[in-house]
Scaffold this active site. Structure first.
Site, PDB file in Angstrom:
ATOM      1  N   ASP A   1      -4.310  -8.103   6.460  1.00  0.00           N
ATOM      2  CA  ASP A   1      -5.316  -9.119   5.966  1.00  0.00           C
ATOM      3  C   ASP A   1      -4.627 -10.494   6.013  1.00  0.00           C
ATOM      4  O   ASP A   1      -5.320 -11.347   5.805  1.00  0.00           O
ATOM      5  CB  ASP A   1      -5.847  -8.463   4.640  1.00  0.00           C
ATOM      6  CG  ASP A   1      -6.410  -7.623   4.628  1.00  0.00           C
ATOM      7  OD1 ASP A   1      -7.919  -7.649   5.303  1.00  0.00           O
ATOM      8  OD2 ASP A   1      -6.433  -6.272   4.344  1.00  0.00           O
TER       9      ASP A   1
ATOM     10  N   GLU B   1       0.856  -1.058   0.048  1.00  0.00           N
ATOM     11  CA  GLU B   1      -0.101   0.066  -0.029  1.00  0.00           C
ATOM     12  C   GLU B   1       0.949   1.150  -0.099  1.00  0.00           C
ATOM     13  O   GLU B   1       2.229   1.216   0.511  1.00  0.00           O
ATOM     14  CB  GLU B   1      -0.933  -0.043   1.204  1.00  0.00           C
ATOM     15  CG  GLU B   1      -2.077  -1.158   1.356  1.00  0.00           C
ATOM     16  CD  GLU B   1      -2.536  -1.169   2.702  1.00  0.00           C
ATOM     17  OE1 GLU B   1      -3.769  -1.931   2.342  1.00  0.00           O
ATOM     18  OE2 GLU B   1      -2.222  -0.733   3.675  1.00  0.00           O
TER      19      GLU B   1
END
Length: 369
Positions: free
Chosen positions: A138, A122
């Site tokens: 995640d 990210e």
């Protein structure tokens, strides 16, 4: 250091570009801004997603073939925030609904990407510079590191595992009683694909939903008769909030004695996801208190230190009831830093690099050994 198979990368970002290199992998881009979702090609050009459907329709192929083993490929990152996806041997299957992009959700056994080996980074790129991280919020999967080249030519990086750390993590998780080994997902050919983060494990039925209950009960009992002091801002030591449990609810007061926010007893999913009963709005009171509680629950520091956040790693994960997934990830990181849960940045333990004048960014796809 070679990686296995062909990698395909997809980027989440937007608009103006600076050079970036996806080391030993490849790229295809998915992008999102507050105004519009889309993807960026290898030149950093933004493309809005077309309209989706219900059921979801296939997204345009935004993949970029990866370089050969031991090689690198240069792509351009446009400004904004997004994700850089990379997969091995097979492209990811992205779909579009009427509400936008459907992100892979491999805790769902019917997700089309369930049996693909992949991961993502990210980043945010804007006029203040570049922030790029490696994330395990995640799942823990294909190993990689991120870096940024500074104007003086030096490079900052994070996310590398220790030697043997990839297998070391999975071996440690397999040896952890209480259902933690069930977080590991494999393909029918025996390939290890990933370990789900514990919140997704609860969602998938792989981890008991009560896994943190004993610790939560002990915390609630302790602060029924004593005070939890939260000092959420390191640069504002005089801003303090005081938590006491009454009637099953933890109420926080300010220095004037006024109640500023309250928390119901959180369940395991709220703790691992830092949401629901530990929701953290982007404000100056509840959000900062909640993120402090979230870090304290995941690291199991709330019973050993009534002054939070506890930023001394000596106290982290010492209770028998703790986020074992996060504990084992941090233990295998070369610099000890990771994003193993949403607020792992409390105390600066996150795997993030930032520079205000970046020259290049790096995503290095590391060996699996």
């Amino acid at each position: 250091m070679p990686v296995r198979s062909t990698a395909y990368v997809s980027r989440a970002a937007t608009a103006v570009c600076t050079p970036a290199r996806a080391g030993r992998g490849s790229a295809a881009s998915t992008v999102s801004s507050r105004f519009q979702q889309g993807w960026a090609d290898a030149n950093g050009t933004f493309h809005a997603w077309p309209a989706g459907g219900n059921p979801p329709t296939p997204a345009p192929d935004a993949s970029i073939a990866g370089p050969a083993n031991g090689q690198s490929k240069t792509i351009r990152l446009p400004k904004f925030s997004g994700r850089i996806y990379f997969s091995y041997g097979q492209k990811l299957d992205f779909r579009l609904t009427t509400g936008g992009l459907v992100q892979p959700a491999v805790q769902n056994p019917s997700d089309p990407n369930r049996n693909i080996l992949f991961n993502w980074s990210e980043y945010t790129l804007n006029d203040s510079g570049l922030w790029i991280n490696s994330t395990q919020v995640d799942m823990f999967s294909a190993p990689y590191a991120v870096g940024v080249q500074l104007a003086d030519g030096s490079t900052k990086n994070t996310g590398h595992l220790k030697a043997g750390g990839y297998n070391g993590f999975f071996n440690a998780l397999r040896g952890q009683p209480g259902g933690w080994a069930n977080l590991i997902q494999t393909r029918s050919d025996g390939t290890i694909l990933r370990a789900l983060a514990p919140g997704h494990g609860i969602e998938a039925g792989a981890l008991p939903s009560t896994v943190m209950d004993d610790y939560v009960n002990r915390v609630w009992q302790k602060y029924s008769s004593s005070t939890l002091t939260v000092t959420p801002f390191a640069d504002q030591p005089n801003t303090k909030y005081y938590g006491r449990v009454s009637g099953g609810v933890m109420n926080f007061t300010n220095s004037a004695g006024a109640v500023v926010t309250s928390f119901q007893k959180p369940d395991s999913d709220s703790i691992f996801g830092c949401y629901k009963r530990l929701d953290a709005p982007n404000d100056l009171v509840r959000g900062p208190i909640s993120r402090t509680l979230c870090a304290g629950f995941n690291r199991s520091t709330l019973l050993v230190n009534p002054n939070q956040p506890d930023t001394s790693s000596a106290n982290f994960y010492q209770d028998t009831v703790t986020n074992q997934y996060a504990r084992k990830i941090h233990a295998q990181m070369a610099d000890g830093k990771a994003y193993a849960f949403a607020f792992d940045d409390v105390g600066n333990y996150e795997s993030l690099v930032h520079d205000g004048n970046p020259q290049q960014a790096y995503v290095t796809l590391d060996p699996f050994s």
